[in-house]
Design a protein around this motif. Structure first.
Motif, PDB file in Angstrom:
ATOM      1  N   ARG A   2       0.820  -1.210   0.000  1.00  0.00           N
ATOM      2  CA  ARG A   2       0.000   0.000   0.000  1.00  0.00           C
ATOM      3  C   ARG A   2       0.853   1.260   0.000  1.00  0.00           C
ATOM      4  O   ARG A   2       0.538   2.243  -0.662  1.00  0.00           O
ATOM      5  CB  ARG A   2      -0.895  -0.007   1.255  1.00  0.00           C
ATOM      6  N   HIS A   4       3.900   3.901  -0.675  1.00  0.00           N
ATOM      7  CA  HIS A   4       4.748   4.213  -1.811  1.00  0.00           C
ATOM      8  C   HIS A   4       5.735   5.291  -1.383  1.00  0.00           C
ATOM      9  O   HIS A   4       5.326   6.413  -1.086  1.00  0.00           O
ATOM     10  CB  HIS A   4       3.886   4.695  -2.987  1.00  0.00           C
ATOM     11  N   ASN A   5       7.011   4.924  -1.314  1.00  0.00           N
ATOM     12  CA  ASN A   5       8.041   5.869  -0.863  1.00  0.00           C
ATOM     13  C   ASN A   5       7.713   6.494   0.493  1.00  0.00           C
ATOM     14  O   ASN A   5       8.038   7.651   0.730  1.00  0.00           O
ATOM     15  CB  ASN A   5       8.261   6.995  -1.870  1.00  0.00           C
ATOM     16  N   GLU A  10      11.169   3.757   3.805  1.00  0.00           N
ATOM     17  CA  GLU A  10      12.430   3.986   3.102  1.00  0.00           C
ATOM     18  C   GLU A  10      13.591   3.944   4.102  1.00  0.00           C
ATOM     19  O   GLU A  10      14.593   3.288   3.870  1.00  0.00           O
ATOM     20  CB  GLU A  10      12.420   5.350   2.385  1.00  0.00           C
ATOM     21  N   PRO A 133      -0.308   7.236   0.884  1.00  0.00           N
ATOM     22  CA  PRO A 133       0.746   6.229   0.652  1.00  0.00           C
ATOM     23  C   PRO A 133       2.085   6.607   1.287  1.00  0.00           C
ATOM     24  O   PRO A 133       2.975   5.765   1.391  1.00  0.00           O
ATOM     25  CB  PRO A 133       0.869   6.185  -0.880  1.00  0.00           C
ATOM     26  N   GLN A 134       2.241   7.855   1.704  1.00  0.00           N
ATOM     27  CA  GLN A 134       3.477   8.258   2.383  1.00  0.00           C
ATOM     28  C   GLN A 134       3.406   8.051   3.895  1.00  0.00           C
ATOM     29  O   GLN A 134       4.404   8.218   4.592  1.00  0.00           O
ATOM     30  CB  GLN A 134       3.813   9.736   2.093  1.00  0.00           C
ATOM     31  N   ASP A 198       2.111  -1.833   7.710  1.00  0.00           N
ATOM     32  CA  ASP A 198       3.271  -1.604   6.837  1.00  0.00           C
ATOM     33  C   ASP A 198       4.595  -1.873   7.547  1.00  0.00           C
ATOM     34  O   ASP A 198       5.638  -1.996   6.903  1.00  0.00           O
ATOM     35  CB  ASP A 198       3.282  -0.143   6.363  1.00  0.00           C
TER      36      ASP A 198
END
Ligand code: 1CP
Length: 339
Positions: A2, A4-5, A10, A133-134, A198
């Motif tokens: 789910r 993204h970056n 990260e 998504p961040q 996540d």
């Protein structure tokens, strides 16, 4: 995936995040007036089994403080409760057991979680729908030593003496207790992963009361099993309080990220751990000391973590309940600007 970056993910994976990622342990909770209002008249453990409410409380600090992660609003004793253990959270005190677990017979009768906790999965799904998504969703479980301490002592303890007495006077019973607790923790963690978290944090809050040989013999094998159960699925963070002397041993349990409290410098912590990413280190009391004090600590920690593959900003332990919510928001902004 789910996310993204997402800066936290990260950093956990040793890549360069788009901004310094920050979340605070106990970012949800009594420091927020909206939390006190949402929880009014509702028992703490009951609230952990109410999907809409647990999702709302999880999201409150994300909205207010612009942190980079939501931490599931739950408690380390939730899987015990769901398994059928008699436990309550007493306001101002913490988890209290109906009957402590002290003998081989008690251990043999300790229930193991073998059912789903659909309320938590539903709550996670509501949170995930709201996050960008961040913004990462962090799930968590309590580690077997910290949970065992509540079970054996019967409630919060200052010295953990009954727990250590069991460990040393009846080591077989201790290991059987760990063997019965571990599957419950693994099951609850697996349910959170299936629901879509996540990243995860293993909270071994009271491990710092142990010396290293005892930690290695009586705790490390079980914490390793728990972390191993989600290896390769999501980034794993492992944290305890006062664990400066245990960081090497704890980092052998297999997480990508080691949480560090505020008593040890990040420079020393980095030398002691096997991981290349650290989390934490800001003293929660600094949130009472004004923005300049926070800035100075941020500059120190930034310098000490410069050589690492990654750093997730956090406190060295949870937000203190009387912290001014606006000071928390400003600390997050300072970290985003200067961290
Ligand atoms: O009346 C209230 O508001 C209850 C206070 C409270 C809260 C907000 C308790 C009782 N638990 C929680 C939520 C909670 N517990 C979270 C929420 C998510 C977030 O961080 O924002 C988390 C991660 C926990 C996990 C937890 N519970 C730990 C590990 C984290 C830590 O702080 O070290 C521990 C040790 C517990 C036990 C516990 N539950 C509650 C209290 C007051 C305690 C500590 C008691 C003690 O000192 O022994």
């Amino acid at each position: 995936m789910r996310v993204h970056n997402a800066p936290i993910i990260e950093a956990a994976n040793g890549r360069t995040p788009s901004r310094p990622p920050v979340w605070f342990m106990r970012q949800a909770g009594r420091s927020l007036p909206e939390y006190r209002q949402a929880r009014e008249g509702i028992d703490m453990l009951d609230s952990c089994f109410m999907p809409e409410l647990l999702a709302e409380i999880t999201l409150q600090p994300v909205r207010r403080h612009d942190v980079d992660a939501a931490i599931l609003f739950s408690d380390i004793v939730v899987p015990l409760k769901a398994a059928g253990v008699g436990v309550n959270i007493v306001p101002g005190r913490g988890p209290v057991m109906d009957a402590p677990i002290r003998t081989a017979a008690d251990v043999g009768a300790l229930p193991i979680l073998d059912t789903d906790i659909p309320e938590v999965a539903q709550g996670i799904s509501i949170v995930l729908d709201e996050l960008t998504p961040q913004q990462a969703m962090i799930g968590f479980v309590g580690a077997p030593f910290t949970l065992a301490s509540y079970l054996v002592e019967g409630g919060p303890s200052k010295n953990h003496e009954k727990t250590k007495a069991l460990m040393h006077s009846e080591p077989d019973t201790w290991h059987r207790l760990m063997e019965r607790l571990t599957p419950t923790i693994v099951a609850f963690l697996g349910q959170q992963v299936d629901a879509g978290i996540d990243a995860m944090q293993l909270f071994d809050s009271w491990a710092g009361y142990l010396n290293e040989p005892d930690y290695r013999e009586f705790v490390l094998p079980y914490s390793t099993q728990i972390l191993e159960s989600v290896a390769g699925k999501i980034p794993r963070i492992h944290f305890g309080v006062g664990t400066g002397e245990l960081l090497t041993a704890m980092s052998e349990a297999g997480s990508e990220v080691m949480g560090v409290d505020y008593r040890v410098s990040m420079a020393d912590a980095a030398k002691r751990v096997k991981t290349r990413v650290l989390q934490g280190n800001l003293d929660p009391a600094l949130l009472f000391a004004g923005d300049d004090a926070v800035r100075a600590a941020v500059a120190r920690i930034k310098a000490e973590t410069a050589g690492l593959d990654g750093h997730i900003w956090n406190l060295g332990h949870g937000v203190l309940p009387t912290t001014d919510a606006e000071a928390i928001t400003r600390a997050v902004a300072i970290i985003h600007e200067e961290g």
